[in-house]
Every structure is written in C-alpha cells, then in structure tokens.
Scaffold this motif. Structure first.
Motif, PDB file in Angstrom:
ATOM      1  N   ARG A 211       8.683   1.777   7.728  1.00 45.93           N
ATOM      2  CA  ARG A 211       9.206   2.961   7.042  1.00 45.93           C
ATOM      3  C   ARG A 211       8.931   2.877   5.540  1.00 45.93           C
ATOM      4  O   ARG A 211       8.632   3.872   4.899  1.00 45.93           O
ATOM      5  CB  ARG A 211      10.711   3.082   7.271  1.00 45.93           C
ATOM      6  CG  ARG A 211      11.076   3.492   8.660  1.00 45.93           C
ATOM      7  CD  ARG A 211      12.596   3.628   8.775  1.00 45.93           C
ATOM      8  NE  ARG A 211      12.982   3.825  10.155  1.00 45.93           N
ATOM      9  CZ  ARG A 211      13.388   2.854  10.953  1.00 45.93           C
ATOM     10  NH1 ARG A 211      13.451   1.624  10.510  1.00 45.93           N
ATOM     11  NH2 ARG A 211      13.715   3.121  12.194  1.00 45.93           N
ATOM     12  N   ASP A 212       9.057   1.659   5.001  1.00 49.72           N
ATOM     13  CA  ASP A 212       8.814   1.466   3.575  1.00 49.72           C
ATOM     14  C   ASP A 212       7.375   1.837   3.212  1.00 49.72           C
ATOM     15  O   ASP A 212       7.129   2.468   2.195  1.00 49.72           O
ATOM     16  CB  ASP A 212       9.112   0.022   3.179  1.00 49.72           C
ATOM     17  CG  ASP A 212       9.064  -0.193   1.692  1.00 49.72           C
ATOM     18  OD1 ASP A 212       9.707   0.605   0.964  1.00 49.72           O
ATOM     19  OD2 ASP A 212       8.396  -1.140   1.240  1.00 49.72           O
ATOM     20  N   ARG A 213       6.426   1.461   4.042  1.00 57.00           N
ATOM     21  CA  ARG A 213       5.019   1.788   3.769  1.00 57.00           C
ATOM     22  C   ARG A 213       4.793   3.297   3.868  1.00 57.00           C
ATOM     23  O   ARG A 213       4.037   3.869   3.084  1.00 57.00           O
ATOM     24  CB  ARG A 213       4.108   1.043   4.737  1.00 57.00           C
ATOM     25  CG  ARG A 213       2.652   1.266   4.483  1.00 57.00           C
ATOM     26  CD  ARG A 213       2.221   0.799   3.098  1.00 57.00           C
ATOM     27  NE  ARG A 213       0.846   1.199   2.883  1.00 57.00           N
ATOM     28  CZ  ARG A 213       0.357   1.627   1.735  1.00 57.00           C
ATOM     29  NH1 ARG A 213       1.115   1.645   0.667  1.00 57.00           N
ATOM     30  NH2 ARG A 213      -0.888   1.998   1.637  1.00 57.00           N
ATOM     31  N   ALA A 214       5.467   3.962   4.795  1.00 57.32           N
ATOM     32  CA  ALA A 214       5.346   5.422   4.900  1.00 57.32           C
ATOM     33  C   ALA A 214       5.904   6.095   3.652  1.00 57.32           C
ATOM     34  O   ALA A 214       5.328   7.058   3.146  1.00 57.32           O
ATOM     35  CB  ALA A 214       6.065   5.928   6.151  1.00 57.32           C
ATOM     36  N   ARG A 215       7.023   5.560   3.124  1.00 57.55           N
ATOM     37  CA  ARG A 215       7.576   6.109   1.882  1.00 57.55           C
ATOM     38  C   ARG A 215       6.618   5.881   0.718  1.00 57.55           C
ATOM     39  O   ARG A 215       6.467   6.734  -0.154  1.00 57.55           O
ATOM     40  CB  ARG A 215       8.943   5.486   1.587  1.00 57.55           C
ATOM     41  CG  ARG A 215      10.050   6.029   2.474  1.00 57.55           C
ATOM     42  CD  ARG A 215      11.403   5.565   2.020  1.00 57.55           C
ATOM     43  NE  ARG A 215      11.611   4.134   2.207  1.00 57.55           N
ATOM     44  CZ  ARG A 215      12.154   3.581   3.273  1.00 57.55           C
ATOM     45  NH1 ARG A 215      12.574   4.342   4.265  1.00 57.55           N
ATOM     46  NH2 ARG A 215      12.309   2.280   3.342  1.00 57.55           N
ATOM     47  N   THR A 216       5.953   4.718   0.711  1.00 55.59           N
ATOM     48  CA  THR A 216       4.968   4.431  -0.330  1.00 55.59           C
ATOM     49  C   THR A 216       3.798   5.399  -0.230  1.00 55.59           C
ATOM     50  O   THR A 216       3.304   5.896  -1.245  1.00 55.59           O
ATOM     51  CB  THR A 216       4.470   2.975  -0.225  1.00 55.59           C
ATOM     52  OG1 THR A 216       5.594   2.103  -0.347  1.00 55.59           O
ATOM     53  CG2 THR A 216       3.450   2.653  -1.292  1.00 55.59           C
ATOM     54  N   ASP A 217       3.344   5.690   0.999  1.00 52.94           N
ATOM     55  CA  ASP A 217       2.273   6.668   1.196  1.00 52.94           C
ATOM     56  C   ASP A 217       2.674   8.020   0.597  1.00 52.94           C
ATOM     57  O   ASP A 217       1.880   8.677  -0.077  1.00 52.94           O
ATOM     58  CB  ASP A 217       1.961   6.859   2.682  1.00 52.94           C
ATOM     59  CG  ASP A 217       1.291   5.655   3.321  1.00 52.94           C
ATOM     60  OD1 ASP A 217       0.736   4.811   2.580  1.00 52.94           O
ATOM     61  OD2 ASP A 217       1.331   5.566   4.563  1.00 52.94           O
ATOM     62  N   ALA A 218       3.915   8.429   0.849  1.00 48.23           N
ATOM     63  CA  ALA A 218       4.395   9.717   0.326  1.00 48.23           C
ATOM     64  C   ALA A 218       4.428   9.694  -1.198  1.00 48.23           C
ATOM     65  O   ALA A 218       3.999  10.652  -1.845  1.00 48.23           O
ATOM     66  CB  ALA A 218       5.786  10.011   0.883  1.00 48.23           C
ATOM     67  N   ALA A 219       4.911   8.608  -1.787  1.00 47.90           N
ATOM     68  CA  ALA A 219       4.982   8.504  -3.237  1.00 47.90           C
ATOM     69  C   ALA A 219       3.583   8.524  -3.856  1.00 47.90           C
ATOM     70  O   ALA A 219       3.363   9.175  -4.885  1.00 47.90           O
ATOM     71  CB  ALA A 219       5.723   7.235  -3.641  1.00 47.90           C
ATOM     72  N   GLU A 220       2.638   7.843  -3.217  1.00 45.30           N
ATOM     73  CA  GLU A 220       1.263   7.847  -3.719  1.00 45.30           C
ATOM     74  C   GLU A 220       0.652   9.239  -3.631  1.00 45.30           C
ATOM     75  O   GLU A 220      -0.082   9.656  -4.513  1.00 45.30           O
ATOM     76  CB  GLU A 220       0.413   6.841  -2.950  1.00 45.30           C
ATOM     77  CG  GLU A 220       0.745   5.389  -3.277  1.00 45.30           C
ATOM     78  CD  GLU A 220       0.022   4.392  -2.387  1.00 45.30           C
ATOM     79  OE1 GLU A 220      -0.678   4.811  -1.435  1.00 45.30           O
ATOM     80  OE2 GLU A 220       0.178   3.189  -2.648  1.00 45.30           O
TER      81      GLU A 220
END
Length: 68
Positions: free
Chosen positions: A54-63
């Motif tokens: 989930r953390d990586r998905a949130r990072t994808d969204a932030a990027e």
C-alpha cells in the motif's frame, strides 16, 4: 553532601509546519484495493500499477501528482 548542578533544560525550536504542495488542478489521487493488490488512481484517468505494498501505491500517487 555535594550535589551536581542540574543541566539546564534544552529549549527546542518548534518544527516549522510543512504542508504538501497542492495537487495540479483537476488531479486528486487515491488508492483502491483489489484483492491483495493496491492501485493508485487519479481523477485525470491515470492508474498506477497494481502493488502488494500500500505504501508503494501511495508513493506512485504522490509521484504522479508531483510530475509536471
């Protein structure tokens, strides 16, 4: 009896409040779950890759929101 002088209390400066940059106009990213995967989605139609983290998905969204 001899007492050691106590150390003076340290004054700490308050941390400046930092706010994330607002997303570009028309963009609002969220994450959604599909089974054991999490995807980042944006209102502009962008969809990130399926991630188990989930953390990586949130990072994808932030990027995505930070991209020009």
């Amino acid at each position: 009896m001899h007492e050691e002088p106590s150390a003076p209390a340290r004054a700490t400066a308050p941390h400046p409040t930092s706010y994330p940059a607002p997303p570009p106009a028309g963009h609002s990213a969220t994450t959604t779950e599909r089974g054991s995967f999490c995807l980042a989605r944006c209102t502009c139609g962008w969809v990130g890759p399926a991630r188990r983290s989930r953390d990586r998905a949130r990072t994808d969204a932030a990027e995505h929101l930070a991209a020009p």
